[in-house]
Design a protein around this motif. Sequence first.
Motif, PDB file in Angstrom:
ATOM      1  N   LEU A   1      18.096 -17.530   1.480  1.00 67.19           N
ATOM      2  CA  LEU A   1      17.273 -16.881   0.455  1.00 67.19           C
ATOM      3  C   LEU A   1      16.746 -15.537   0.936  1.00 67.19           C
ATOM      4  O   LEU A   1      16.566 -14.611   0.147  1.00 67.19           O
ATOM      5  N   SER A   2      16.510 -15.431   2.242  1.00 64.41           N
ATOM      6  CA  SER A   2      15.896 -14.209   2.763  1.00 64.41           C
ATOM      7  C   SER A   2      16.936 -13.178   3.205  1.00 64.41           C
ATOM      8  O   SER A   2      16.605 -12.044   3.526  1.00 64.41           O
ATOM      9  N   ARG A   3      18.207 -13.601   3.213  1.00 65.61           N
ATOM     10  CA  ARG A   3      19.254 -12.759   3.772  1.00 65.61           C
ATOM     11  C   ARG A   3      19.493 -11.541   2.882  1.00 65.61           C
ATOM     12  O   ARG A   3      19.865 -11.683   1.726  1.00 65.61           O
ATOM     13  N   PRO A   4      19.306 -10.320   3.416  1.00 66.16           N
ATOM     14  CA  PRO A   4      19.381  -9.131   2.553  1.00 66.16           C
ATOM     15  C   PRO A   4      20.765  -8.861   1.996  1.00 66.16           C
ATOM     16  O   PRO A   4      20.905  -8.346   0.903  1.00 66.16           O
ATOM     17  N   SER A   5      21.805  -9.235   2.736  1.00 73.09           N
ATOM     18  CA  SER A   5      23.156  -8.866   2.309  1.00 73.09           C
ATOM     19  C   SER A   5      23.852  -9.989   1.547  1.00 73.09           C
ATOM     20  O   SER A   5      25.046  -9.950   1.337  1.00 73.09           O
TER      21      SER A   5
ATOM     22  N   ARG B   1      16.328 -24.922   7.349  1.00 74.80           N
ATOM     23  CA  ARG B   1      16.193 -23.551   7.864  1.00 74.80           C
ATOM     24  C   ARG B   1      17.314 -22.669   7.315  1.00 74.80           C
ATOM     25  O   ARG B   1      17.107 -21.500   7.030  1.00 74.80           O
ATOM     26  N   ARG B   2      18.507 -23.257   7.174  1.00 72.33           N
ATOM     27  CA  ARG B   2      19.625 -22.466   6.638  1.00 72.33           C
ATOM     28  C   ARG B   2      19.347 -22.048   5.193  1.00 72.33           C
ATOM     29  O   ARG B   2      19.621 -20.913   4.821  1.00 72.33           O
ATOM     30  N   ARG B   3      18.785 -22.956   4.396  1.00 73.11           N
ATOM     31  CA  ARG B   3      18.463 -22.611   2.996  1.00 73.11           C
ATOM     32  C   ARG B   3      17.470 -21.461   2.939  1.00 73.11           C
ATOM     33  O   ARG B   3      17.638 -20.516   2.180  1.00 73.11           O
ATOM     34  N   ARG B   4      16.429 -21.545   3.778  1.00 68.86           N
ATOM     35  CA  ARG B   4      15.427 -20.466   3.800  1.00 68.86           C
ATOM     36  C   ARG B   4      16.066 -19.152   4.234  1.00 68.86           C
ATOM     37  O   ARG B   4      15.796 -18.099   3.672  1.00 68.86           O
TER      38      ARG B   4
ATOM     39  N   VAL C   1      19.377 -21.860  13.405  1.00 66.01           N
ATOM     40  CA  VAL C   1      19.045 -21.668  11.994  1.00 66.01           C
ATOM     41  C   VAL C   1      20.094 -22.327  11.096  1.00 66.01           C
ATOM     42  O   VAL C   1      19.781 -23.142  10.232  1.00 66.01           O
ATOM     43  N   LEU C   2      21.379 -21.991  11.331  1.00 62.37           N
ATOM     44  CA  LEU C   2      22.434 -22.464  10.418  1.00 62.37           C
ATOM     45  C   LEU C   2      22.750 -23.944  10.606  1.00 62.37           C
ATOM     46  O   LEU C   2      23.296 -24.579   9.703  1.00 62.37           O
ATOM     47  N   GLY C   3      22.400 -24.501  11.761  1.00 61.79           N
ATOM     48  CA  GLY C   3      22.673 -25.916  12.007  1.00 61.79           C
ATOM     49  C   GLY C   3      21.624 -26.840  11.401  1.00 61.79           C
ATOM     50  O   GLY C   3      21.790 -28.059  11.388  1.00 61.79           O
TER      51      GLY C   3
END
Length: 200
Positions: A74-78, A68-71, A62-64
């Motif tokens: 945006l969805s990351r709750p914390s 996908r990292r941008r998405r 995901v982070l690489g």
Amino acid sequence: MTHRAADDHYQVLGVAPDAGADEVRAAWRFAIEAFHPDRYTSPEQAERAHLMAARVNAAWEVLGDPARRRRYDLSRPSADEPAAHLEVPCPQCLGRCGVPDGGGRPVLVRCPSCRGAFRAYVGATLVGRPHLVWRGLRARHVLVLLDASGAMHEVVSRKLPGELGMVEGETVTVVCTPRRGHARYLIVHGRSTDIGWRVG
Ligand SMILES: [Zn+2]
């Protein structure tokens, strides 16, 4: 550490959410090396390392990837909550370095002052008491650390001040030397204060 944080891709790799692409890649390569099952002698440890490596690779997938990292961001709750941070001295220049709470896992820290990189185990649990090993004519202390995922790590320390009186189950942070990865600073987290020693 919350369950949510433990599953967070940034926490798994031990990098800050604003880490650059190069830093994320370096952290992934470091973690994959650290959790290589061949490094562990017991089948239980190798199995845990295998599970950790799977999480590390899932985080990297995901982070690489920038899109996908941008998405994910945006969805990351914390994302808007401040992460728990601790400051440790850089083993090279003594500059203060903020370190993420890795749940005792080895995290790669980049010193903002001298740009040197070093490893730290933040908030690990001490297993047993430190034991002595002989390296040639020199005695060294070996600390066995347990991280939040159940993986164990061994860190070699040159000194171990008697005042430490370290006991099983103590929460500790270990800052390692950049080259050999031996312990340089040992911080024992007490109920109300943290006490640190230079041990290498
Ligand atoms: Zn430094």
